[in-house]
Design a protein around this motif. Sequence first.
Motif, short mmCIF file in Angstrom:
data_model
loop_
_atom_site.label_atom_id
_atom_site.label_comp_id
_atom_site.label_asym_id
_atom_site.label_seq_id
_atom_site.Cartn_x
_atom_site.Cartn_y
_atom_site.Cartn_z
N GLY A 17 0.78 -1.23 0.00
CA GLY A 17 0.00 0.00 0.00
C GLY A 17 0.81 1.28 0.00
O GLY A 17 0.26 2.36 0.27
N PRO A 151 4.23 1.34 5.73
CA PRO A 151 3.03 0.53 5.55
C PRO A 151 3.33 -0.93 5.89
O PRO A 151 4.40 -1.44 5.57
CB PRO A 151 2.71 0.69 4.05
CG PRO A 151 3.53 1.86 3.59
CD PRO A 151 4.74 1.87 4.45
N ASP A 153 1.69 -4.88 5.79
CA ASP A 153 0.64 -5.77 5.30
C ASP A 153 0.22 -6.73 6.40
O ASP A 153 1.05 -7.21 7.18
CB ASP A 153 1.14 -6.56 4.09
CG ASP A 153 0.02 -7.32 3.42
OD1 ASP A 153 -0.75 -6.70 2.66
OD2 ASP A 153 -0.09 -8.54 3.65
N ASN A 189 -2.23 -2.33 6.58
CA ASN A 189 -3.07 -2.29 5.39
C ASN A 189 -3.68 -3.67 5.14
O ASN A 189 -3.19 -4.68 5.62
CB ASN A 189 -2.25 -1.86 4.17
CG ASN A 189 -3.12 -1.47 3.00
OD1 ASN A 189 -4.31 -1.19 3.14
ND2 ASN A 189 -2.54 -1.45 1.80
N HIS A 190 -4.78 -3.68 4.38
CA HIS A 190 -5.51 -4.90 4.04
C HIS A 190 -6.12 -5.57 5.27
O HIS A 190 -6.14 -6.80 5.40
CB HIS A 190 -4.60 -5.91 3.30
CG HIS A 190 -4.01 -5.36 2.05
ND1 HIS A 190 -2.71 -5.63 1.66
CD2 HIS A 190 -4.52 -4.53 1.11
CE1 HIS A 190 -2.47 -5.00 0.52
NE2 HIS A 190 -3.54 -4.32 0.17
N LEU A 220 -5.86 0.37 7.51
CA LEU A 220 -6.65 0.54 6.30
C LEU A 220 -7.33 -0.78 5.97
O LEU A 220 -6.67 -1.82 5.85
CB LEU A 220 -5.76 0.96 5.13
CG LEU A 220 -5.15 2.36 5.21
CD1 LEU A 220 -4.08 2.53 4.14
CD2 LEU A 220 -6.24 3.42 5.05
#
Length: 262
Positions: A17, A151, A153, A189-190, A220
Amino acid sequence: MTDQIILVMLSEAGGVGKTTIAVNVAYEWSLRGRSVTIIDLDNNHSLDAFVGLKPERDLRQTTAIIFDRDFNGSWPLKPIFGSELISVCQGCRGLKEVGESLVLRKRREYTLNKILKAYPLDCELIILDCRAGFDLLTENALAASTDILIPVDMGVKARTVSSLVNIIWQEFEELELSPSPRMMGLIPNHYNKDAAFHEDFIEALTRISQQLEIKLYPPLRTWQYLNNSAILGKPLKIIRSGDRMNSIFAGIVDDLEKIKEN
Protein backbone atom coordinates in the motif's frame (compact mmCIF):
# COMPACT_ATOMS: atom_id res chain seq x y z
CA MET A 1 9.14 25.94 11.20
CA THR A 2 10.27 23.12 8.88
CA ASP A 3 10.97 24.47 5.37
CA GLN A 4 10.29 21.22 3.54
CA ILE A 5 9.25 17.72 4.56
CA ILE A 6 10.66 14.79 2.60
CA LEU A 7 8.58 11.74 3.42
CA VAL A 8 9.72 8.30 2.31
CA MET A 9 7.42 5.28 2.11
CA LEU A 10 9.35 2.13 3.07
CA SER A 11 8.63 -1.59 3.19
CA GLU A 12 10.43 -4.86 2.56
CA ALA A 13 7.61 -6.29 0.44
CA GLY A 14 5.57 -5.11 -2.51
CA GLY A 15 1.81 -4.69 -2.50
CA VAL A 16 1.62 -3.28 1.02
CA GLY A 17 0.00 0.00 0.00
CA LYS A 18 2.93 2.42 -0.32
CA THR A 19 1.59 4.05 -3.46
CA THR A 20 -2.02 4.01 -2.25
CA ILE A 21 -1.02 5.86 0.90
CA ALA A 22 1.32 8.23 -0.95
CA VAL A 23 -1.37 9.33 -3.41
CA ASN A 24 -4.13 9.76 -0.84
CA VAL A 25 -1.89 11.61 1.62
CA ALA A 26 -0.64 13.88 -1.16
CA TYR A 27 -4.18 14.68 -2.25
CA GLU A 28 -5.34 15.45 1.29
CA TRP A 29 -2.28 17.69 1.75
CA SER A 30 -3.12 19.59 -1.44
CA LEU A 31 -6.73 20.09 -0.33
CA ARG A 32 -5.38 22.12 2.56
CA GLY A 33 -3.77 24.55 0.15
CA ARG A 34 -0.30 23.05 0.46
CA SER A 35 2.01 22.00 -2.38
CA VAL A 36 3.36 18.47 -2.83
CA THR A 37 5.39 16.45 -5.32
CA ILE A 38 5.51 12.66 -5.46
CA ILE A 39 8.79 11.28 -6.82
CA ASP A 40 8.46 7.73 -8.10
CA LEU A 41 11.59 5.68 -7.42
CA ASP A 42 9.99 2.42 -8.52
CA ASN A 43 10.25 0.93 -12.00
CA ASN A 44 6.86 -0.80 -12.11
CA HIS A 45 4.71 2.19 -13.21
CA SER A 46 2.23 1.62 -10.34
CA LEU A 47 2.14 5.32 -9.49
CA ASP A 48 1.19 6.13 -13.09
CA ALA A 49 -1.90 3.93 -12.81
CA PHE A 50 -2.83 5.35 -9.40
CA VAL A 51 -2.85 8.94 -10.69
CA GLY A 52 -4.29 8.30 -14.14
CA LEU A 53 -1.16 8.89 -16.23
CA LYS A 54 0.13 6.82 -19.12
CA PRO A 55 3.60 5.31 -18.59
CA GLU A 56 6.28 7.70 -19.83
CA ARG A 57 8.60 6.09 -22.40
CA ASP A 58 10.93 9.08 -22.76
CA LEU A 59 13.46 8.66 -19.95
CA ARG A 60 14.15 12.39 -20.08
CA GLN A 61 10.62 12.93 -18.76
CA THR A 62 11.01 10.56 -15.80
CA THR A 63 12.84 10.28 -12.50
CA ALA A 64 15.74 8.68 -14.36
CA ILE A 65 16.85 12.06 -15.73
CA ILE A 66 17.45 13.60 -12.31
CA PHE A 67 20.23 11.06 -11.68
CA ASP A 68 21.94 11.95 -14.95
CA ARG A 69 25.31 13.65 -14.43
CA ASP A 70 24.18 16.42 -16.80
CA PHE A 71 20.89 17.12 -15.00
CA ASN A 72 20.38 20.89 -14.95
CA GLY A 73 17.49 21.20 -12.50
CA SER A 74 14.70 21.05 -15.05
CA TRP A 75 12.39 18.67 -13.17
CA PRO A 76 10.02 16.66 -15.42
CA LEU A 77 6.93 17.23 -13.27
CA LYS A 78 3.33 16.64 -14.28
CA PRO A 79 0.32 18.12 -12.45
CA ILE A 80 -2.38 15.65 -11.48
CA PHE A 81 -6.02 15.69 -10.40
CA GLY A 82 -6.51 19.09 -12.02
CA SER A 83 -4.55 20.88 -9.32
CA GLU A 84 -1.47 23.07 -9.54
CA LEU A 85 -0.60 22.09 -5.98
CA ILE A 86 0.11 18.41 -6.64
CA SER A 87 2.54 16.97 -9.18
CA VAL A 88 4.46 13.79 -9.88
CA CYS A 89 7.83 12.84 -11.28
CA GLN A 90 7.09 9.56 -13.05
CA GLY A 91 9.14 6.41 -12.62
CA CYS A 92 10.25 4.16 -15.46
CA ARG A 93 11.79 0.80 -16.31
CA GLY A 94 15.12 2.53 -16.71
CA LEU A 95 15.40 3.11 -12.95
CA LYS A 96 16.86 -0.37 -12.58
CA GLU A 97 19.80 0.67 -14.75
CA VAL A 98 20.00 3.97 -12.85
CA GLY A 99 20.47 2.08 -9.59
CA GLU A 100 23.18 -0.05 -11.14
CA SER A 101 25.01 2.99 -12.51
CA LEU A 102 25.01 4.71 -9.12
CA VAL A 103 27.31 1.99 -7.78
CA LEU A 104 30.19 3.61 -9.67
CA ARG A 105 29.73 7.02 -8.04
CA LYS A 106 31.47 8.34 -4.96
CA ARG A 107 29.13 8.86 -2.00
CA ARG A 108 26.52 7.16 -4.15
CA GLU A 109 23.95 6.89 -1.32
CA TYR A 110 23.75 10.69 -1.11
CA THR A 111 23.15 11.42 -4.80
CA LEU A 112 19.44 12.23 -4.43
CA ASN A 113 20.10 14.35 -1.36
CA LYS A 114 22.65 16.41 -3.30
CA ILE A 115 20.24 16.80 -6.23
CA LEU A 116 17.42 18.04 -3.99
CA LYS A 117 19.74 20.56 -2.38
CA ALA A 118 21.29 21.75 -5.62
CA TYR A 119 17.93 21.93 -7.44
CA PRO A 120 15.24 22.28 -4.75
CA LEU A 121 11.63 21.64 -5.63
CA ASP A 122 9.23 24.49 -4.95
CA CYS A 123 6.86 22.57 -2.70
CA GLU A 124 6.26 22.06 1.00
CA LEU A 125 6.12 18.26 0.91
CA ILE A 126 8.01 15.70 -1.18
CA ILE A 127 6.88 12.07 -1.04
CA LEU A 128 9.41 9.48 -2.18
CA ASP A 129 7.61 6.33 -3.33
CA CYS A 130 10.24 3.56 -3.21
CA ARG A 131 10.25 0.03 -4.51
CA ALA A 132 10.15 -2.79 -1.98
CA GLY A 133 13.36 -3.74 -0.21
CA PHE A 134 16.62 -1.90 0.32
CA ASP A 135 18.40 -1.22 -2.93
CA LEU A 136 20.64 1.76 -3.69
CA LEU A 137 17.74 3.99 -4.70
CA THR A 138 16.03 3.26 -1.39
CA GLU A 139 19.22 4.15 0.45
CA ASN A 140 19.24 7.41 -1.53
CA ALA A 141 15.67 8.06 -0.40
CA LEU A 142 16.61 7.42 3.22
CA ALA A 143 19.60 9.74 3.04
CA ALA A 144 17.42 12.51 1.58
CA SER A 145 14.41 12.06 3.87
CA THR A 146 13.23 13.95 6.93
CA ASP A 147 10.45 11.51 7.83
CA ILE A 148 9.56 7.85 7.30
CA LEU A 149 6.20 6.09 7.10
CA ILE A 150 6.05 2.29 7.09
CA PRO A 151 3.03 0.53 5.55
CA VAL A 152 2.55 -2.95 6.99
CA ASP A 153 0.64 -5.77 5.30
CA MET A 154 -1.59 -7.93 7.50
CA GLY A 155 -0.05 -11.04 5.98
CA VAL A 156 3.41 -10.55 7.49
CA LYS A 157 4.53 -11.82 10.86
CA ALA A 158 4.57 -9.17 13.55
CA ARG A 159 8.20 -9.77 14.44
CA THR A 160 9.29 -8.90 10.91
CA VAL A 161 8.02 -5.37 11.54
CA SER A 162 10.41 -5.02 14.46
CA SER A 163 13.22 -6.39 12.29
CA LEU A 164 12.41 -3.86 9.54
CA VAL A 165 12.54 -0.94 11.98
CA ASN A 166 15.89 -2.19 13.30
CA ILE A 167 17.22 -2.43 9.74
CA ILE A 168 16.16 1.18 9.13
CA TRP A 169 17.89 2.32 12.31
CA GLN A 170 21.03 0.47 11.23
CA GLU A 171 20.84 2.27 7.89
CA PHE A 172 20.71 5.57 9.78
CA GLU A 173 23.96 4.68 11.56
CA GLU A 174 25.73 3.38 8.46
CA LEU A 175 24.73 6.45 6.44
CA GLU A 176 25.72 8.66 9.39
CA LEU A 177 22.53 10.68 9.09
CA SER A 178 22.42 13.64 11.45
CA PRO A 179 19.79 14.41 12.39
CA SER A 180 18.21 11.03 11.71
CA PRO A 181 14.86 11.04 9.91
CA ARG A 182 11.79 10.86 12.15
CA MET A 183 9.81 7.62 12.28
CA MET A 184 6.28 8.93 11.69
CA GLY A 185 4.65 5.60 12.27
CA LEU A 186 3.39 2.24 11.11
CA ILE A 187 0.19 1.92 9.09
CA PRO A 188 -1.38 -1.54 8.70
CA ASN A 189 -3.07 -2.29 5.39
CA HIS A 190 -5.51 -4.90 4.04
CA TYR A 191 -7.23 -5.25 7.41
CA ASN A 192 -10.33 -7.44 7.70
CA LYS A 193 -12.15 -7.09 11.02
CA ASP A 194 -13.83 -10.46 10.49
CA ALA A 195 -10.50 -12.30 10.32
CA ALA A 196 -9.49 -13.41 13.82
CA PHE A 197 -5.78 -13.51 13.03
CA HIS A 198 -5.96 -9.89 11.88
CA GLU A 199 -7.14 -8.88 15.35
CA ASP A 200 -4.27 -10.86 16.85
CA PHE A 201 -1.85 -9.13 14.49
CA ILE A 202 -3.11 -5.67 15.44
CA GLU A 203 -2.67 -6.52 19.11
CA ALA A 204 0.88 -7.72 18.49
CA LEU A 205 1.64 -4.68 16.35
CA THR A 206 0.32 -2.41 19.11
CA ARG A 207 2.75 -3.96 21.60
CA ILE A 208 5.63 -3.63 19.14
CA SER A 209 4.86 0.01 18.37
CA GLN A 210 4.78 0.78 22.09
CA GLN A 211 8.11 -0.98 22.65
CA LEU A 212 9.69 0.86 19.72
CA GLU A 213 7.96 4.13 20.70
CA ILE A 214 6.57 4.53 17.18
CA LYS A 215 3.04 5.65 16.41
CA LEU A 216 0.59 3.06 15.11
CA TYR A 217 -2.02 4.51 12.76
CA PRO A 218 -5.50 2.97 12.40
CA PRO A 219 -5.51 0.12 9.88
CA LEU A 220 -6.65 0.54 6.30
CA ARG A 221 -9.36 -1.99 5.61
CA THR A 222 -9.60 -4.26 2.62
CA TRP A 223 -12.20 -2.11 0.91
CA GLN A 224 -13.57 -2.31 -2.61
CA TYR A 225 -13.92 1.45 -2.97
CA LEU A 226 -10.25 1.95 -2.13
CA ASN A 227 -9.34 -0.62 -4.76
CA ASN A 228 -11.70 1.03 -7.24
CA SER A 229 -10.13 4.43 -6.68
CA ALA A 230 -6.74 2.98 -7.59
CA ILE A 231 -8.16 1.37 -10.73
CA LEU A 232 -9.80 4.66 -11.71
CA GLY A 233 -6.58 6.58 -11.07
CA LYS A 234 -8.08 8.87 -8.43
CA PRO A 235 -7.80 9.35 -4.65
CA LEU A 236 -10.52 7.80 -2.51
CA LYS A 237 -11.75 11.26 -1.48
CA ILE A 238 -12.66 12.07 -5.08
CA ILE A 239 -14.57 8.79 -5.44
CA ARG A 240 -16.20 8.83 -1.98
CA SER A 241 -15.65 12.07 -0.11
CA GLY A 242 -17.48 10.82 2.99
CA ASP A 243 -15.71 7.48 3.30
CA ARG A 244 -14.42 6.92 6.85
CA MET A 245 -11.04 5.72 5.59
CA ASN A 246 -10.31 9.25 4.41
CA SER A 247 -9.93 10.16 8.08
CA ILE A 248 -6.85 7.92 8.29
CA PHE A 249 -5.12 9.82 5.51
CA ALA A 250 -6.28 13.08 7.11
CA GLY A 251 -4.70 11.94 10.39
CA ILE A 252 -1.36 11.43 8.68
CA VAL A 253 -1.62 14.89 7.12
CA ASP A 254 -2.50 16.36 10.53
CA ASP A 255 0.81 14.98 11.82
CA LEU A 256 2.68 16.29 8.79
CA GLU A 257 1.24 19.75 9.39
CA LYS A 258 2.39 19.63 13.01
CA ILE A 259 5.90 18.77 11.78
CA LYS A 260 5.71 21.59 9.25
CA GLU A 261 4.74 24.14 11.87
CA ASN A 262 7.27 23.05 14.51
